[in-house]
Design an enzyme around this catalytic site. Structure first.
Site, mmCIF file in Angstrom:
data_model
loop_
_atom_site.group_PDB
_atom_site.id
_atom_site.type_symbol
_atom_site.label_atom_id
_atom_site.label_comp_id
_atom_site.label_asym_id
_atom_site.label_seq_id
_atom_site.Cartn_x
_atom_site.Cartn_y
_atom_site.Cartn_z
ATOM 1 N N LYS A 148 36.918 -33.859 38.599
ATOM 2 C CA LYS A 148 38.067 -33.602 37.729
ATOM 3 C C LYS A 148 38.173 -34.649 36.628
ATOM 4 O O LYS A 148 38.909 -34.465 35.681
ATOM 5 C CB LYS A 148 39.368 -33.479 38.531
ATOM 6 C CG LYS A 148 39.725 -34.649 39.396
ATOM 7 C CD LYS A 148 40.996 -34.340 40.191
ATOM 8 C CE LYS A 148 41.258 -35.425 41.211
ATOM 9 N NZ LYS A 148 42.644 -35.634 41.524
ATOM 10 N N LYS A 170 36.691 -49.470 38.497
ATOM 11 C CA LYS A 170 37.917 -49.270 37.713
ATOM 12 C C LYS A 170 38.237 -50.476 36.837
ATOM 13 O O LYS A 170 38.812 -50.322 35.764
ATOM 14 C CB LYS A 170 39.099 -48.945 38.635
ATOM 15 C CG LYS A 170 39.012 -47.536 39.203
ATOM 16 C CD LYS A 170 40.355 -47.011 39.664
ATOM 17 C CE LYS A 170 40.219 -45.590 40.189
ATOM 18 N NZ LYS A 170 41.456 -45.072 40.788
ATOM 19 N N LYS A 209 28.099 -34.372 41.036
ATOM 20 C CA LYS A 209 29.186 -33.596 41.631
ATOM 21 C C LYS A 209 30.164 -33.120 40.545
ATOM 22 O O LYS A 209 30.429 -33.856 39.603
ATOM 23 C CB LYS A 209 29.919 -34.503 42.623
ATOM 24 C CG LYS A 209 30.672 -33.772 43.701
ATOM 25 C CD LYS A 209 31.227 -34.761 44.714
ATOM 26 C CE LYS A 209 32.727 -34.618 44.797
ATOM 27 N NZ LYS A 209 33.349 -35.545 45.728
#
Ligand code: TRP
Length: 334
Positions: free
Chosen positions: A200, A115, A197
């Protein structure tokens, strides 16, 4: 333990839109757990502001996520579905546990490194101590089990380390949580890159089916799904695209991969894609209808938000008062 049941805790961020992967891989399987466990499902809005958010948008997404939990089948009378920001114990315990967590431990967290790279202009202290807040979420309810994906395992490990460290100093204060390893549901892969995978946060909207996609969009996404040029329908790792389609079809229809392969034997990829698309449309329809209904019933949702926050606060405060006493804060005088 609450009323003789083990405690299960999980949280989801209100950023991004839930996908078929979240539904078929997690949410749908949680519905059956409320008989066995005392379940807490938290909308972790405190975590969300470690990345800059548009306030009105965050508020809307958080409410939508809360309604989606319910629309997907989690009964709010049996599952405590609430906002993290409505239970101040999360932040209070987090401060205390910050003082029992080492910089070196947090420096090793791979999600922090990822991040920081992604948000290089805003590497704030909250992003760094994010795992401590997550540990507080879990420990606040004396949770026994935490259903988490592989990407959150490191955070669960540090939670256990912090809890054990605290217990070693002050006695048995926290339950040591474990990863939930029950029936976890299928792992749904991206429609555009079946080695990855379904996520979202994927930038390509065609890679994921969102829970709120309409029927046409869903069918179109399946028609565009990446397959291969082998022109045969098998359930095999050498054909990850086809395998993923069969996997989705089977989880939602309850059929076995062998049955599905027999059903589509000798037929083209187009037939398979359409059949899977239609199965997904049918599976999401009741969730979407229930969501639409809940969206119109403000009073009902507000009631759930209030009652479940009260319930969460009750259990959170119990743990928090014990912890505050252990570390030496003065008793409250009433
Ligand atoms: N960090 C988790 C994620 O991004 C969300 C989360 C916050 C969580 N607190 C939690 C998950 C506690 C499980 C338990 O997916």
């Amino acid at each position: 333990m609450i009323d003789g049941k083990k405690v299960l805790f999980s949280g989801m961020q209100a950023t991004g839109t839930l996908t078929l992967g979240n539904f078929a891989g997690a949410l749908r399987n949680w519905v059956a757990l409320s008989d066995e466990y005392e379940c807490f499902y938290c909308v972790v809005d405190l975590h969300s502001i470690t990345v800059r958010q548009e306030p009105a948008e965050l508020r809307k997404r958080a409410r939508n996520l809360l309604m989606l939990y319910i629309a997907a089948g989690l009964d709010p009378a049996k599952n405590c579905i609430y906002y993290q920001s409505h239970v101040s114990g999360h932040a209070e315990l987090s401060w205390i546990l910050n003082c029992f967590t080492y910089m070196g431990e947090l420096n090793r967290m791979t999600q922090f490194k990822d991040k920081s790279r992604k948000h290089a202009d805003n590497i704030n202290a909250g992003l760094f101590t994010y795992p401590v807040l997550m540990a507080s979420d879990i420990l606040l309810f004396q949770s026994d089990v935490v259903p988490v994906g592989i990407d959150q395992m490191q955070h669960l490990e540090i939670t256990r380390d912090i809890a054990q460290r605290f217990n070693a100093i002050y006695g048995d204060v926290f339950t040591i949580p474990e990863a939930y390893v029950g029936k976890t549901g299928a792992k749904i892969m991206s429609l555009q890159d079946p080695e990855k995978k379904m996520s979202k946060s994927d930038e390509n909207p065609n890679a994921s089916v969102y829970l709120m996609d309409d029927a046409d969009t869903i069918i179109r996404k399946f028609k565009r799904a990446v397959t291969d040029s082998e022109a045969r329908i098998c359930y095999s790792d050498t054909q990850p695209g086809i395998k993923n389609l069969i996997e989705i079809y089977c989880t939602l229809s309850g059929k076995s991969p062998e049955e599905a392969v027999r059903e589509f034997e000798g037929r083209g990829y187009g037939d398979l894609k359409l059949a899977v698309g239609e199965t997904v449309v049918d599976a999401l329809k009741p969730v979407q209808e229930e969501f639409a209904r809940l969206s119109k019933d403000k009073a009902y949702i507000d009631g759930i938000i209030r009652e479940n926050a009260d319930k969460a606060n009750y259990y959170a405060t119990k743990t928090l008062r014990r912890v505050q006493k252990k570390v030496g804060f003065p008793e409250r005088i009433r």
